[in-house]
Design a protein around this motif. Structure first.
Motif, PDB file in Angstrom:
ATOM      1  N   ALA A 305      -6.904  14.252 -19.317  1.00  0.00           N
ATOM      2  CA  ALA A 305      -8.279  13.915 -18.956  1.00  0.00           C
ATOM      3  C   ALA A 305      -8.558  12.497 -19.425  1.00  0.00           C
ATOM      4  O   ALA A 305      -7.930  11.999 -20.360  1.00  0.00           O
ATOM      5  N   GLY A 306      -9.490  11.833 -18.765  1.00  0.00           N
ATOM      6  CA  GLY A 306      -9.818  10.464 -19.147  1.00  0.00           C
ATOM      7  C   GLY A 306      -8.935   9.454 -18.439  1.00  0.00           C
ATOM      8  O   GLY A 306      -8.071   9.790 -17.616  1.00  0.00           O
ATOM      9  N   TYR A 418       2.314   9.876 -11.282  1.00  0.00           N
ATOM     10  CA  TYR A 418       1.230  10.851 -11.300  1.00  0.00           C
ATOM     11  C   TYR A 418       0.251  10.537 -12.415  1.00  0.00           C
ATOM     12  O   TYR A 418      -0.983  10.615 -12.212  1.00  0.00           O
ATOM     13  N   MET A 419       0.732  10.198 -13.598  1.00  0.00           N
ATOM     14  CA  MET A 419      -0.152   9.960 -14.724  1.00  0.00           C
ATOM     15  C   MET A 419      -1.034   8.728 -14.479  1.00  0.00           C
ATOM     16  O   MET A 419      -2.220   8.716 -14.840  1.00  0.00           O
ATOM     17  N   GLN A 420      -0.489   7.684 -13.829  1.00  0.00           N
ATOM     18  CA  GLN A 420      -1.301   6.512 -13.498  1.00  0.00           C
ATOM     19  C   GLN A 420      -2.346   6.867 -12.439  1.00  0.00           C
ATOM     20  O   GLN A 420      -3.507   6.472 -12.531  1.00  0.00           O
ATOM     21  N   TRP A 421      -1.926   7.647 -11.450  1.00  0.00           N
ATOM     22  CA  TRP A 421      -2.853   8.077 -10.393  1.00  0.00           C
ATOM     23  C   TRP A 421      -3.939   8.983 -10.979  1.00  0.00           C
ATOM     24  O   TRP A 421      -5.123   8.851 -10.650  1.00  0.00           O
ATOM     25  N   ARG A 422      -3.546   9.906 -11.861  1.00  0.00           N
ATOM     26  CA  ARG A 422      -4.525  10.813 -12.477  1.00  0.00           C
ATOM     27  C   ARG A 422      -5.536  10.038 -13.305  1.00  0.00           C
ATOM     28  O   ARG A 422      -6.751  10.326 -13.282  1.00  0.00           O
ATOM     29  N   ALA A 423      -5.036   9.045 -14.081  1.00  0.00           N
ATOM     30  CA  ALA A 423      -5.935   8.236 -14.909  1.00  0.00           C
ATOM     31  C   ALA A 423      -6.937   7.485 -14.034  1.00  0.00           C
ATOM     32  O   ALA A 423      -8.121   7.369 -14.391  1.00  0.00           O
ATOM     33  N   LEU A 424      -6.477   6.974 -12.885  1.00  0.00           N
ATOM     34  CA  LEU A 424      -7.374   6.261 -11.970  1.00  0.00           C
ATOM     35  C   LEU A 424      -8.408   7.217 -11.378  1.00  0.00           C
ATOM     36  O   LEU A 424      -9.594   6.878 -11.277  1.00  0.00           O
TER      37      LEU A 424
END
Length: 630
Positions: A305-306, A418-424
């Motif tokens: 999250a975040g 995925y983690m960069q996309w999720r953070a965005l």
């Protein structure tokens, strides 16, 4: 005797239960398997340790004593019967036999005796007062040994059971000199009341030794606790070896150990294999299993999250407990296990061939209230439906199945995209940028574009905070029931468009145009983001590296009664063989000057006996006829 047989039947049923139901497992396992009601019922009956339950041992003792008295009372008369020839039978009695026939002929006594001896009978001749001769023959007298051996075997076997039981320990517990320990504490902190001396008559315990480690105590699991058995020697594990099948399943494993003892001039080296125990000072040391011995693990921790897209590092050993600080509350990471091999069947229909999916780590995250979720994280990508994922299982209780979080990987098998996309997608400050790029094709007249941008921002923020469940709740509250399905389709289409826009922003500079693969990745990502709200942890721990340390599981038993059990088993086999395959038969030949009276009896009137009587009658007739003709 009937009461003893009834008790023996109950004892046999209890022994079957003890064989089917795993014994001396941790009580939590029984609660998971049986449920609370049946767990308590089985606990009251002592079915988790049947062979040491008081009622089981009392039945055993009663049957042993009863059978022993029976054998003592009946054996002398049976031995006398075996030695008896019954030579005092009279002619009138012989003629009353059902199986008797008389021949009018003369015969030579030695020849008749030889005829009987040739057929396996022992003979004795007695001269009668009227001048006739009675030839008495018998075979199979050892049949009665079957009764003696069988009953004696029960006594011997049960005595061996009692010798290997924990009757002395139960007596000590009743007197209060020994107590079970239920706390998970180091052996050095266990009170002396929970220790057993090294000269204990019999015991069965377990010990786990990591490679390079050394142990001198065994743990005896008893009901919901344990006791510590002190050993007269110590065991050092030099090396543990394991071989696997091509599928990754264990094939064989063995331990190279050193026995350290003050009575030895130098340590005793030995290799313990499955079904090939080491026996030292009356203690049999078996290779029972293997476990992790404190492997060194490295993790990348990814926020779920975040707007943070970079991982934090964790390095720890299995069995460690680490305090972690999060944005919401402190958590304790408890590393429970590491497995270098996991053989799974991942085919959709379950009919495929199992294969090794690589290492995994099992751990718990415990909150400040003591509540914990258990996690099972696989190190290598797992292929599902042709796409690669990082897979993590989660469950809130040990009796529940794992619920899996699947994190999509990019074409390079990396989780970073995925983690960069999720953070965005989770960064509310970037929502307006995503909405503005998505709204480029929307006309500007009448404020359509600005309204669309505002709707996209609200939708992104709603999804970033509650996933699909939050979106479904919003639709139920704000849209009439008849229009909810169309509204859901429209919102999901917009959400996918915004997610594709965010994906394009993430992939800027790579020179790759969005395609079907990108759409699949985005849809998987949306599902993962939504599922992460049910994951129970604010971060995902990706296992990145490990250094394996193994531990060998050994079972130690001291069973002085086992030789009695083996001897009793041999007696039981011999006794059953004697009872079923040795048949007592007796023959009387009353030889007079011109006649021979042939009579035969058996303790069991079977078809085989009828056949044998007919055969011997014909053979005797032939024998007498040949003598007359000669």
């Amino acid at each position: 005797m009937r009461f003893a047989i009834s008790l023996l039947t109950v004892w046999g049923i209890a022994a079957i239960i003890g064989t089917v139901q795993k014994q001396n497992e941790p009580y939590t396992n029984y609660v998971i398997q049986l449920g609370q009601f049946w767990f308590e019922a089985f606990d009251k009956l002592g079915l988790y340790d049947v062979y040491h339950a008081p009622w089981f041992l009392l039945i055993l003792m009663f049957v042993m004593v009863s059978t022993g008295l029976c054998v003592t009372r009946n054996t002398p008369s049976m031995l006398r019967e075996m030695r008896a020839w019954r030579e005092h039978v009279t002619e009138s009695s012989l003629r009353l036999f059902k199986h008797q026939v008389e021949y009018q002929a003369t015969s030579d006594l030695p020849r008749l005796q030889n005829w009987l001896i040739a057929r396996g009978f022992r003979t004795r001749s007695i001269l009668q007062q009227d001048g006739a001769t009675l030839i008495v023959a018998k075979a199979g007298s050892n049949h009665r040994l079957g009764y003696i051996f069988t009953h004696l075997a029960i006594v011997v076997i049960f005595l061996g059971f009692l010798m290997d039981g924990d009757v002395p320990l139960k007596v000590q517990q009743m007197m209060g000199t020994k107590e079970l320990e239920t706390r998970d504490i180091p052996p050095a902190q266990v009170p002396l009341k929970s220790w057993l001396p090294s000269d204990t008559f019999s015991f069965r315990g377990n010990m786990t030794i990591p490679e390079g480690g050394r142990g001198s105590v065994a743990f005896l699991r008893i009901r919901d606790g344990y006791m510590i058995q002190d050993l007269p020697f110590s065991i050092e594990l030099k090396q543990f070896r394991i071989e696997h099948y091509a599928t990754g399943q264990p094939k064989s494993f063995e331990s190279d150990v050193l026995i350290h003892d003050r009575d030895l001039q130098k340590p005793l080296a030995a290799t313990i294999r499955v079904n090939h125990p080491l026996i030292y000072k009356g203690v049999a040391i078996y290779q029972s299993d293997f476990q992790d011995g404190g492997s060194e693990l490295s993790f990348d921790g990814w926020e779920l999250a975040g707007g943070e897209s970079k991982p934090f590092k964790i390095n720890a050993n299995v069995f460690d407990k680490l305090k972690l600080t999060t944005k919401t509350e402190p958590l304790v990471l408890e590393l429970d296990d590491f497995r270098p091999f996991n053989v799974l069947n991942l085919s959709p229909d379950g009919k495929g061939r199992p294969h090794n999916v690589g290492p995994s780590a099992t751990f718990k995250l415990r909150d400040s209230q003591g509540q914990a979720h258990e996690y099972l994280n696989y190190m290598l990508p797992v292929m599902l439906e042709g796409r690669a994922y990082q897979v993590s299982g989660m469950r809130a209780a040990p009796n529940e199945p794992y619920q899996y979080l699947r994190i999509p990987l990019d074409e390079n098998g990396a989780i970073n995209t995925y983690m960069q996309w999720r953070a965005l997608m989770s960064d509310t400050a970037k929502s307006a940028v995503i909405a503005k790029q998505l709204a480029v094709q929307v006309p500007e007249k009448d404020g359509l574009r600005s309204n669309f941008e505002s709707s996209v921002v609200r939708l992104l923020n709603l999804f970033a905070h509650s996933g699909f469940n939050g979106l479904a709740g919003f639709i139920e509250k704000t849209v009439p029931a008849k229009n909810q399905e169309k509204a859901a389709q429209a919102y999901i289409k917009i959400l996918e468009g915004a997610a594709m826009t965010a994906y394009g922003m993430t992939e800027q500079g790579k020179g790759k145009a969005p395609d079907v693969t990108s759409l699949n990745f985005v849809r998987d990502g949306l599902n993962t983001m939504s599922d992460s709200f049910l994951y129970g942890a604010p971060f995902y721990l990706q296992l990145t590296d490990y250094k394996l340390h193994r531990a060998s599981g050994l079972q130690l038993t001291k069973s002085p009664g086992k030789n009695l059990v083996y001897a009793g088993s041999i007696l039981l086999v011999l006794g059953i063989f004697a009872m079923f395959y040795i048949h007592e038969r007796r023959i009387w030949l009353l030889v007079k000057e011109n006649s021979v009276l042939f009579a035969m009896s058996s303790a069991r009137k079977t078809r085989d006996f009828e056949t044998e009587f007919s055969r011997l009658s014909l053979e005797l007739r032939t024998e007498l006829k040949l003598e007359l003709e000669s």
